[in-house]
Scaffold this motif. Structure first.
Motif, mmCIF file in Angstrom:
data_model
loop_
_atom_site.group_PDB
_atom_site.id
_atom_site.type_symbol
_atom_site.label_atom_id
_atom_site.label_comp_id
_atom_site.label_asym_id
_atom_site.label_seq_id
_atom_site.Cartn_x
_atom_site.Cartn_y
_atom_site.Cartn_z
ATOM 1 N N UNK A 294 3.387 0.569 -2.222
ATOM 2 C CA UNK A 294 2.326 1.281 -1.500
ATOM 3 C C UNK A 294 2.585 2.780 -1.489
ATOM 4 N N UNK A 295 3.850 3.166 -1.414
ATOM 5 C CA UNK A 295 4.187 4.593 -1.413
ATOM 6 C C UNK A 295 3.741 5.255 -2.715
ATOM 7 N N UNK A 296 3.775 4.501 -3.830
ATOM 8 C CA UNK A 296 3.305 5.049 -5.102
ATOM 9 C C UNK A 296 1.808 5.342 -5.046
ATOM 10 N N UNK A 297 1.021 4.439 -4.449
ATOM 11 C CA UNK A 297 -0.417 4.662 -4.341
ATOM 12 C C UNK A 297 -0.714 5.854 -3.431
ATOM 13 N N UNK A 298 0.068 5.984 -2.364
ATOM 14 C CA UNK A 298 -0.126 7.122 -1.461
ATOM 15 C C UNK A 298 0.258 8.424 -2.140
ATOM 16 N N UNK A 299 1.384 8.417 -2.856
ATOM 17 C CA UNK A 299 1.856 9.640 -3.494
ATOM 18 C C UNK A 299 1.042 10.057 -4.696
ATOM 19 N N UNK A 300 0.656 9.085 -5.540
ATOM 20 C CA UNK A 300 -0.059 9.412 -6.780
ATOM 21 C C UNK A 300 -1.546 9.647 -6.570
ATOM 22 N N UNK A 301 -2.136 8.931 -5.604
ATOM 23 C CA UNK A 301 -3.589 8.989 -5.440
ATOM 24 C C UNK A 301 -4.039 9.536 -4.091
ATOM 25 N N UNK A 302 -3.106 9.667 -3.160
ATOM 26 C CA UNK A 302 -3.475 10.150 -1.838
ATOM 27 C C UNK A 302 -4.225 9.128 -1.000
ATOM 28 N N UNK A 303 -4.070 7.845 -1.335
ATOM 29 C CA UNK A 303 -4.782 6.798 -0.621
ATOM 30 C C UNK A 303 -4.046 6.394 0.647
ATOM 31 N N UNK A 304 -4.802 5.961 1.645
ATOM 32 C CA UNK A 304 -4.217 5.309 2.816
ATOM 33 C C UNK A 304 -3.717 3.930 2.384
ATOM 34 N N UNK A 305 -2.682 3.424 3.048
ATOM 35 C CA UNK A 305 -2.123 2.127 2.697
ATOM 36 C C UNK A 305 -1.863 1.306 3.956
ATOM 37 N N UNK A 306 -1.744 -0.004 3.758
ATOM 38 C CA UNK A 306 -1.436 -0.897 4.874
ATOM 39 C C UNK A 306 -0.776 -2.163 4.351
ATOM 40 N N UNK A 307 0.093 -2.743 5.160
ATOM 41 C CA UNK A 307 0.665 -4.062 4.865
ATOM 42 C C UNK A 307 -0.049 -5.141 5.674
ATOM 43 N N UNK A 308 -1.107 -4.779 6.364
ATOM 44 C CA UNK A 308 -1.876 -5.696 7.205
ATOM 45 C C UNK A 308 -3.261 -5.900 6.603
ATOM 46 N N UNK A 309 -3.441 -6.990 5.876
ATOM 47 C CA UNK A 309 -4.732 -7.228 5.225
ATOM 48 C C UNK A 309 -5.831 -7.456 6.249
ATOM 49 N N UNK A 310 -5.472 -7.958 7.424
ATOM 50 C CA UNK A 310 -6.481 -8.171 8.464
ATOM 51 C C UNK A 310 -7.173 -6.869 8.839
ATOM 52 N N UNK A 311 -6.428 -5.768 8.765
ATOM 53 C CA UNK A 311 -6.998 -4.468 9.142
ATOM 54 C C UNK A 311 -8.134 -4.068 8.212
ATOM 55 N N UNK A 312 -8.046 -4.459 6.948
ATOM 56 C CA UNK A 312 -9.116 -4.133 5.993
ATOM 57 C C UNK A 312 -10.373 -4.926 6.322
ATOM 58 N N UNK A 313 -10.218 -6.212 6.602
ATOM 59 C CA UNK A 313 -11.382 -7.030 6.912
ATOM 60 C C UNK A 313 -12.005 -6.660 8.253
ATOM 61 N N UNK A 314 -11.184 -6.154 9.163
ATOM 62 C CA UNK A 314 -11.693 -5.797 10.494
ATOM 63 C C UNK A 314 -12.316 -4.406 10.528
ATOM 64 N N UNK A 315 -12.117 -3.618 9.482
ATOM 65 C CA UNK A 315 -12.606 -2.237 9.465
ATOM 66 C C UNK A 315 -14.103 -2.229 9.131
ATOM 67 N N UNK A 316 -14.953 -1.834 10.071
ATOM 68 C CA UNK A 316 -16.399 -1.858 9.804
ATOM 69 C C UNK A 316 -16.838 -0.829 8.774
ATOM 70 N N UNK A 317 -15.987 0.146 8.467
ATOM 71 C CA UNK A 317 -16.343 1.182 7.498
ATOM 72 C C UNK A 317 -16.065 0.767 6.052
ATOM 73 N N UNK A 318 -15.301 -0.314 5.838
ATOM 74 C CA UNK A 318 -15.030 -0.784 4.472
ATOM 75 C C UNK A 318 -16.297 -1.444 3.931
#
Length: 314
Positions: free
Chosen positions: A36-60
């Protein structure tokens, strides 16, 4: 548009496309903080180890599933239940039964599910499909297709039991898109061990024969090559392509007729960019997709599984 990108392996190919777009925000899910640190460093993306957070995010808006095939159904269905559109990598599922379950869920939802059958958007394949449909070179009689892939993404198992789903599928898909399911399947393969193999397949239709060569028995220095030779009653259309050259895709498409030969100039396109652009255009504009549908992906999966069974019998 906010994208929930699931996976830290092949997802890197999708990440580069999103990073080049000014209109996307991405959060990446993975289990490894180091990856995940590679995605954050190379692309500037937010990251998470909690997949539930993605499904619960109304903005996704879109969940992009780049997880192992065995997990595709679980996450496609979960994304639909969370009221999100879905883009999923090939193959749609490991079995036809799971694929049909996805089809039913997608058709019952007001959200769209896209399966990354990127070769349907390939400029040379789109040209081939047009020529088949409009009859400008007469009737198609034979199609010879090939893909040879070295381990350019690192060590990966592309042995005899994986070639149909991992190497052949995207090319089988553009054949199914044009011709449907064959009447007969003949397949033979050879293994070189260490996750390397080659397969020769013959698909018989009423008036067309399709031959397909797939091989992982080339070194990384060979890269990847793809091509086809389509023979019509009025001419031949031939493609040779090296899609992953350092300077970008190299593509040569030539038409041969009794009047001579001519090069057909088409701008090479990155397959993943073309597919993701198509998906986001459909979602943004609210248009119904007719190319990358679960139903179409399921038909191609059936053919790949039939080839697997033919190889097991050979």
């Amino acid at each position: 548009m906010k994208i929930g990108l699931l996976g830290t392996g092949f997802a890197v190919a999708h990440a580069g496309v999103y990073a080049a777009r000014p209109d996307t925000e991405v959060v990446v899910y993975g289990r490894s903080p180091g990856k995940l640190a590679m995605f954050a460093g190379n692309f500037g993306f937010a990251t998470t180890t909690d997949v539930d957070a993605i499904y619960a995010d109304p903005d996704v808006d879109v969940v992009d599933v780049c997880l192992p095939t065995a997990l595709h159904k679980e996450h496609i269905l979960r994304a639909l239940a969370a009221d999100k559109h879905v883009l999923c990598e090939l193959p749609i599922a490991p079995t036809a039964a799971e694929a049909e379950e996805i089809v039913r869920a997608a058709e019952a939802s007001d959200k769209q599910v896209f399966i990354d059958m990127f070769m349907r958007l390939h400029p040379a394949v789109r040209h081939l499909h047009r020529v088949i449909a409009d009859g400008s070179l007469g009737a198609l009689r034979s199609l010879r297709s090939y893909r040879k892939a070295g381990p350019i993404w690192g060590p990966v198992d592309l042995g005899l039991d994986r070639l149909a789903l991992e190497v052949m599928l995207s090319d089988l898909d553009y054949t199914v898109a044009a011709l449907g399911q064959p009447q007969e399947i003949h397949a033979a393969g050879v293994s070189a061990g260490d996750g390397r193999a080659a397969v020769e397949t013959v698909l018989r239709y009423d008036d067309v024969v399709v031959e397909y060569t797939a091989s992982s028995m080339v070194p990384a220095s060979y890269g990847v090559t793809h091509g086809f030779e389509a023979t019509f009653t009025g001419g031949v259309l031939e493609l040779h392509e090296r899609p992953f050259e350092r300077t970008g895709p190299v593509m040569n498409l030539t038409e041969y007729t009794t009047a001579g030969s001519r090069e057909i100039t088409l701008a090479p396109a990155d397959n993943y960019t073309a597919a993701i652009d198509h998906v986001l255009d459909c979602v943004t504009e609210g248009t119904e997709d007719a190319l990358l549908t679960p139903r179409a992906a399921t038909e191609t999966l059936r053919l790949a599984l039939d080839i697997d069974r033919a190889l097991a019998r050979s």
